[in-house]
Enzyme design. Structure first.
Site, mmCIF file in Angstrom:
data_model
loop_
_atom_site.group_PDB
_atom_site.id
_atom_site.type_symbol
_atom_site.label_atom_id
_atom_site.label_comp_id
_atom_site.label_asym_id
_atom_site.label_seq_id
_atom_site.Cartn_x
_atom_site.Cartn_y
_atom_site.Cartn_z
ATOM 1 N N LYS A 215 60.247 8.220 -54.740
ATOM 2 C CA LYS A 215 61.677 8.566 -54.675
ATOM 3 C C LYS A 215 62.284 8.037 -53.367
ATOM 4 C CE LYS A 215 60.448 13.050 -52.744
ATOM 5 N NZ LYS A 215 60.203 14.468 -53.038
ATOM 6 N N TYR B 165 78.163 5.160 -23.443
ATOM 7 C CA TYR B 165 79.202 6.151 -23.746
ATOM 8 C C TYR B 165 78.939 7.478 -23.048
ATOM 9 C CZ TYR B 165 80.992 3.198 -27.509
ATOM 10 O OH TYR B 165 81.531 2.184 -28.227
HETATM 11 C C1 LIG Z 1 58.872 14.778 -52.667
HETATM 12 C C2 LIG Z 1 58.002 15.530 -53.573
HETATM 13 C C3 LIG Z 1 56.613 15.422 -53.476
HETATM 14 C C4 LIG Z 1 55.914 14.699 -52.340
HETATM 15 O O1 LIG Z 1 56.011 15.510 -51.196
HETATM 16 P P1 LIG Z 1 55.357 15.082 -49.788
HETATM 17 O O2 LIG Z 1 55.600 16.257 -48.918
HETATM 18 O O3 LIG Z 1 56.116 13.878 -49.343
HETATM 19 O O4 LIG Z 1 53.944 14.796 -50.039
HETATM 20 C C5 LIG Z 1 55.854 16.051 -54.434
HETATM 21 N N1 LIG Z 1 56.431 16.781 -55.438
HETATM 22 C C6 LIG Z 1 57.774 16.922 -55.536
HETATM 23 C C7 LIG Z 1 58.340 17.755 -56.622
HETATM 24 C C8 LIG Z 1 58.604 16.313 -54.605
HETATM 25 O O5 LIG Z 1 59.931 16.482 -54.694
#
Ligand SMILES: *Cc1c(COP(=O)(O)O)cnc(C)c1O
Length: 366
Positions: free
Chosen positions: A43, A260
């Site tokens: 993702k 800045y």
């Molecule tokens: C993002 C996600 C993962 C992976 O999580 P990590 O902490 O990056 O290992 C696994 N399951 C779901 C449902 C997620 O949204």
């Protein structure tokens, strides 16, 4: 990893993804998880690393199941992974059914309304789905009672063909948090109602620290991308390196200010290196106030003044002039400065830094 090739002079810096390290990390997870299957969580454009490159690299290493957040990510991933099982985590939205079917995406259904909407749009031909049960995070997911009701509805189950029963842990990064044990118990109870459906609970943190969460399929994300998942535990191999180049080195005299808000005040005669990267590249604007450091040729140096949109300044007074020179590469994070170090100093986590960095940078894969 070699970082010595000349970067493009047309961008402010580059983001290097070490696909070899990434695949090593995934294999390390798979070795821990076995005999459970290890999925690829890609993702947010594979945590900023590029799902179009990460997906095929993991598939070549043996990964067969992938998770994305939204259908558009799944459609893009399907173009490069014609065979993989692709689950969409973000919940099923009305009107998306035809796209799921056309691209053979699997919805992760997390509410009774979603189950009904999915069946209404796709009939009995939508293909396999995942059922997501909320075991205590109170984010997405069927309640355990809803999941129990579906488990006894044999007509509905036949139409749905669940291929995965999953839940997500809220606090597995903190080994002492009591919620994790409660979620594990709740998931085990729901799982008993679905004896023939493969089960999945583990993220990176619980894969590494709680063997009882591995079940049939594990879903490590951040660990594969080289970030820290469990507090007090070293991450796996560093995967992402973000570097800018020095545009100018300029002298400063005592009482001169830099940038800045005149937030940096020179206390001694020194040298300041200007680097062509800023908060528009995803580097945190508060990094100077937070005390973050950068590195040139593996040597650390402090920031000097507030991060600008497109520039940042480094106090290179203590580095040899031959190291801190025009054109030198400056590591913002990577093998010398862990991404979690920068993130934690700036009040966030490696996940956020990885996913927001690099839109404008040259991207390269090694
Ligand atoms: C993002 C996600 C993962 C992976 O999580 P990590 O902490 O990056 O290992 C696994 N399951 C779901 C449902 C997620 O949204």
């Amino acid at each position: 990893m070699t970082t010595t090739e000349t970067p493009s002079p047309l961008t402010g810096g580059r983001l290097t993804v070490d696909l070899g390290a990434l695949v090593d990390n995934w294999r390390a997870c798979a070795a821990l998880a076995g005999p459970a299957e290890t999925a690829g969580v890609v993702k947010a454009d594979a945590y900023g690393c590029g799902a179009d490159r990460v997906g095929p690299a993991l598939a070549a290493a043996g990964c067969r199941t992938f998770f994305v957040a939204v259908p558009a990510e799944g459609i893009a991933l399907r173009r490069v992974l014609p065979e993989a099982a692709i689950y969409v985590l973000g919940g099923f939205s009305d009107g998306a059914g035809a796209a799921y079917v056309a691209h053979r995406l699997r919805p992760v259904l997390g509410a009774t309304e979603e189950v009904e909407a999915w069946l209404a749009e796709t009939g009995d031909d939508g293909g396999p789905v995942a059922l997501h049960v909320d075991t205590g995070m109170n984010r997405l997911g069927l309640s355990p009672a809803e999941a129990a009701a579906i488990a006894t509805d044999t007509a509905l189950l036949r139409r749905l063909s669940p291929a995965l029963l999953m839940s997500h842990l809220a606090a597995a990064d903190d080994p002492r948090h009591p919620l994790t044990a409660r979620q594990i118990d709740t998931f085990r109870a729901v799982r008993a109602l679905y004896p023939t459906v493969p089960a999945s609970l583990a993220n990176s943190a619980s894969l590494l620290s709680r063997p009882e969460t591995r079940h049939d399929l594990v879903r490590p994300g951040i660990a594969v991308y080289g970030g820290r998942s469990v507090a007090d535990r070293a991450p796996l191999r560093s995967v992402v390196t973000v570097e800018g180049h020095v545009v100018q080195v300029r002298p400063v005299a005592p009482e001169d200010t830099v940038g800045y808000g005149a937030a940096f005040v020179a206390r001694r005669p020194g040298r300041i290196a200007l680097v062509s990267l800023g908060y528009a590249d995803g580097y945190p604007r508060r990094a100077f106030e937070a005390g973050a450091e950068v590195a040139i040729e593996g040597r650390r140096a402090p920031l000097a003044g507030r991060i600008s949109m497109d520039l940042l300044a480094v106090d290179v007074t203590d580095l040899p002039a031959g190291v801190a020179r025009r054109g030198a590469l400056v590591e913002l994070y990577g093998p010398t400065i862990p991404v979690d170090e920068v993130a934690n100093r700036c009040g966030t986590i490696g996940y956020e830094l990885l996913t927001v960095t690099g839109r404008r940078l040259e991207r390269r894969y090694v």
